[in-house]
Structure formats: C-alpha cells, structure tokens
Design an enzyme around this catalytic site. Structure first.
Site, mmCIF file in Angstrom:
data_model
loop_
_atom_site.group_PDB
_atom_site.id
_atom_site.type_symbol
_atom_site.label_atom_id
_atom_site.label_comp_id
_atom_site.label_asym_id
_atom_site.label_seq_id
_atom_site.Cartn_x
_atom_site.Cartn_y
_atom_site.Cartn_z
ATOM 1 N N ASP A 80 -23.978 -13.294 10.055
ATOM 2 C CA ASP A 80 -24.392 -12.513 8.897
ATOM 3 C C ASP A 80 -23.731 -13.012 7.619
ATOM 4 O O ASP A 80 -24.347 -12.988 6.549
ATOM 5 C CB ASP A 80 -24.055 -11.034 9.114
ATOM 6 C CG ASP A 80 -25.005 -10.362 10.102
ATOM 7 O OD1 ASP A 80 -26.009 -10.990 10.473
ATOM 8 O OD2 ASP A 80 -24.738 -9.218 10.492
ATOM 9 N N ASN A 154 -24.266 -7.228 0.246
ATOM 10 C CA ASN A 154 -23.629 -6.162 1.020
ATOM 11 C C ASN A 154 -22.973 -5.124 0.126
ATOM 12 O O ASN A 154 -23.350 -3.956 0.135
ATOM 13 C CB ASN A 154 -22.560 -6.732 1.964
ATOM 14 C CG ASN A 154 -23.020 -6.816 3.401
ATOM 15 O OD1 ASN A 154 -24.133 -6.426 3.732
ATOM 16 N ND2 ASN A 154 -22.172 -7.329 4.265
ATOM 17 N N ASP A 155 -21.939 -5.572 -0.612
ATOM 18 C CA ASP A 155 -21.145 -4.577 -1.326
ATOM 19 C C ASP A 155 -20.269 -5.196 -2.401
ATOM 20 O O ASP A 155 -19.984 -6.396 -2.411
ATOM 21 C CB ASP A 155 -20.261 -3.780 -0.356
ATOM 22 C CG ASP A 155 -19.514 -4.651 0.642
ATOM 23 O OD1 ASP A 155 -19.073 -5.739 0.255
ATOM 24 O OD2 ASP A 155 -19.380 -4.243 1.810
ATOM 25 N N ARG A 182 -7.969 8.543 -6.887
ATOM 26 C CA ARG A 182 -6.813 7.769 -6.440
ATOM 27 C C ARG A 182 -7.034 7.453 -4.966
ATOM 28 O O ARG A 182 -7.216 8.351 -4.144
ATOM 29 C CB ARG A 182 -5.518 8.546 -6.654
ATOM 30 C CG ARG A 182 -5.219 8.833 -8.109
ATOM 31 C CD ARG A 182 -3.877 9.501 -8.296
ATOM 32 N NE ARG A 182 -2.785 8.584 -7.967
ATOM 33 C CZ ARG A 182 -1.836 8.844 -7.075
ATOM 34 N NH1 ARG A 182 -1.846 9.982 -6.394
ATOM 35 N NH2 ARG A 182 -0.874 7.969 -6.843
ATOM 36 N N TYR A 197 -18.437 -2.747 5.568
ATOM 37 C CA TYR A 197 -17.168 -2.083 5.230
ATOM 38 C C TYR A 197 -17.373 -0.592 4.937
ATOM 39 O O TYR A 197 -16.552 0.252 5.292
ATOM 40 C CB TYR A 197 -16.549 -2.797 4.032
ATOM 41 C CG TYR A 197 -15.102 -2.474 3.749
ATOM 42 C CD1 TYR A 197 -14.341 -1.645 4.578
ATOM 43 C CD2 TYR A 197 -14.470 -3.036 2.641
ATOM 44 C CE1 TYR A 197 -13.008 -1.377 4.305
ATOM 45 C CE2 TYR A 197 -13.136 -2.772 2.355
ATOM 46 C CZ TYR A 197 -12.416 -1.931 3.191
ATOM 47 O OH TYR A 197 -11.104 -1.670 2.905
ATOM 48 N N SER A 198 -18.474 -0.264 4.279
ATOM 49 C CA SER A 198 -18.751 1.134 3.946
ATOM 50 C C SER A 198 -18.765 2.018 5.190
ATOM 51 O O SER A 198 -18.286 3.161 5.166
ATOM 52 C CB SER A 198 -20.095 1.235 3.212
ATOM 53 O OG SER A 198 -20.473 2.578 3.009
ATOM 54 N N LEU A 199 -19.305 1.501 6.277
ATOM 55 C CA LEU A 199 -19.359 2.272 7.524
ATOM 56 C C LEU A 199 -17.950 2.574 8.028
ATOM 57 O O LEU A 199 -17.660 3.686 8.475
ATOM 58 C CB LEU A 199 -20.157 1.502 8.575
ATOM 59 C CG LEU A 199 -20.445 2.228 9.896
ATOM 60 C CD1 LEU A 199 -21.312 3.445 9.671
ATOM 61 C CD2 LEU A 199 -21.101 1.271 10.891
ATOM 62 N N ALA A 219 -9.741 5.349 1.959
ATOM 63 C CA ALA A 219 -8.515 6.126 2.143
ATOM 64 C C ALA A 219 -8.148 6.910 0.880
ATOM 65 O O ALA A 219 -7.093 6.679 0.276
ATOM 66 C CB ALA A 219 -7.361 5.212 2.562
#
Length: 298
Positions: A80, A154-155, A182, A197-199, A219
């Site tokens: 990918d 993707n992002d 923050r 990464y979002s997942l 986080a």
C-alpha cells in the site's frame, strides 16, 4: 483476447530492496508481470526509478511525467505504501492504476501476487471495476508564506516532538473556531486513510465513496476530544500554539518541521486517484479479509 490498454507502465517496490535474494526476487517478479502483459498485446515500459534501482534493462523506461502523458494504465507491484506514493504522483494525469500486492496488508493493492495472471488477464481486456479516491491538498504556512505544499492520499498527521510533552493545536474549519486541543497530535484522514493511523487512534472506518474527512486526536489530554467526520468540502486549519519540535507528516512519507505559530491547512485536492479492481470487487470483502472479521454467513 487483446488488451484494452495499449501502453502499460510498471512500477515496482524497490526502496526497501538492497541486494541479494530480495533484489533478485523483485527483478523476477517484474519481469514475469511484464512478459505476461506483453503476451496479451500491450507495450510495456518501466518507471525509470524502478528500472535503475532493480538493474532491469530489458524494457524501455519513462520518467513519471512521461508515463502520465504517454501511458493509459499503470500496474503497481508492491504494498500500500508503494501505491500511495505512485497514486499521488500520477493523479494529475488521470492514469488508472492496478495494484498487485507484494506487501503485507493490501487494502489498495488487492491482487495477490500468486494469482496475478488469472486476475490480471480479464482486467486487461476490459473486465474490471473502477473507483476514484479523493486526496488531501496540504500546505504549511509561516508568517503568511507557504513553506511546504504537498498531497496525501491517506492522511496529514501533526505530531508532538520526540522528547517533548503534548502539543497544543488550535483547529478551525471553514474559518470557524472548533477547539484548542492538547494531545500527542492530530490526524486528518481521507476515507482511504481511515483504515490506517486514524483507525489506531479510534477513528471510524469510512467507505471510500463517502465525501468526507475524519479528524482524529492522538492520545488527547481531554478524553471528551473525540474523532469527528467533516464534509470533504471543508477547509481545515491547524495552528501550532505550544509544544517543541512538532512536525507534520503527509502519508508518513514526507515531513515538515514546524515552529510555534505555523499553520497547516488541509483541503480537497482537485485531483483524484483512479483504481481498477477485479470484476466483482467490493470494499466490504476487502475489510472482512484484511481485518479478520467473522466471515460466517447465513
């Protein structure tokens, strides 16, 4: 039956290939695919970087811009990450892409390497499903000047520094203040990137035909800061309010170092990436297979 496509470009995965058995295997795979496509009646060229790094001189070569202007199909052999890199570069030319998976996941390179002949042959004669994937157009602004300009399939990810604490980000959408967050960072993902990464950051899966982006905090300090889905017509602005050594990644392949006060703007690209899939392909089959969902049915 003769190929529907007259001029086919091959792109290979070579950045992680150094020498020895891995290099020879990559050469053999590309040669096998090239010979197969030639037998069906299409002219085959290799992308110049692929040919140079793998030491292949059996076929004509073209640079990326020449491929976009002269070829009517691209076949990407890799994972990918390889497809993301090629997709961003050829989107402006409208070149359709087929992906043969030589990586691990294969969300967008969906033809198994061991099955490429039986899968690729009907596609080359016109039996395929076509879809278009949206891209992000991102810029980094410093003192009202654009210092970085790129695209992402993707992002776009804003990260805190490796040794510092959280980064504080001011987020606006279409000129309207949304929040100051923050967190360890923030992700703006396309539907294609919703499985990346979002997942991992708790973002939702988005069907690739949806016209939207997802913003997902990484986080967050305040647990009520949750992922949100926005229309893909939105103009997103992210300002670095505090935090040292912050950076922005674009498909995790290009990097911009950020200073306090820098703004990252994200909007829809005018270009889309064209994918061709085997006939009968659907997105849910891909999700079920790659994410190991229960495949039992009634």
């Amino acid at each position: 039956m003769k190929s529907k496509f007259r001029h086919v470009a091959l792109f290979g995965k070579y950045h992680a290939v150094v020498s020895g058995a891995a290099l020879e295997s990559s050469r053999r795979v590309l040669d096998d695919v090239a010979q197969f496509i030639s037998r069906i009646g299409a002219e085959v060229v290799l992308e110049a970087g692929t040919a140079e790094h793998l030491g292949l001189n059996l076929y004509p070569t073209l640079k990326m811009a020449e491929i976009g202007q002269q070829c009517d199909l691209g076949v990407v052999i890799g994972g990918d990450g390889t497809m993301l890199g090629i997709g961003r570069q050829v989107a402006q030319y409208g070149l359709p892409l087929i992906g043969i998976n030589q990586g691990r996941l294969g969300f967008i390179t969906d033809i198994p390497m061991g099955q490429f002949e039986q899968t690729l042959q009907p596609m080359l004669v016109g039996q395929f499903e076509e879809e278009q994937r949206s891209m992000l157009h991102a810029k980094v602004w410093r003192d009202k000047h654009c210092v970085f300009d790129t695209f992402a399939m993707n992002d776009v990810v804003v990260n805190r520094g490796a040794t510092s604490g959280m980064v504080e980000l001011r987020i606006e959408v279409d000129g309207r203040f949304v929040a100051t967050q923050r967190a360890d960072g923030l992700i703006v993902a396309t539907p294609t990137g919703s499985t990346a990464y979002s997942l991992s950051a708790g973002g939702p899966l988005m069907h690739p035909t949806l016209g939207g982006w997802v913003i997902a905090p990484i986080a967050p300090h305040t647990l009520s800061n949750r992922p949100i889905v926005l229309p893909d017509t939105s103009h997103i602005s992210i300002e670095i309010v505090s935090g040292r050594d912050a950076s922005a990644n674009f498909d995790m392949q290009s990097l911009a170092s950020l200073l306090l006060g820098d703004q990252i703007t994200v909007e829809q690209s005018i270009h889309k990436v064209r994918f061709l899939h085997p006939q009968g392909w659907n997105y849910f089959d891909t999700l079920r297979k790659k994410m190991h969902w229960n495949e039992g049915g009634i």
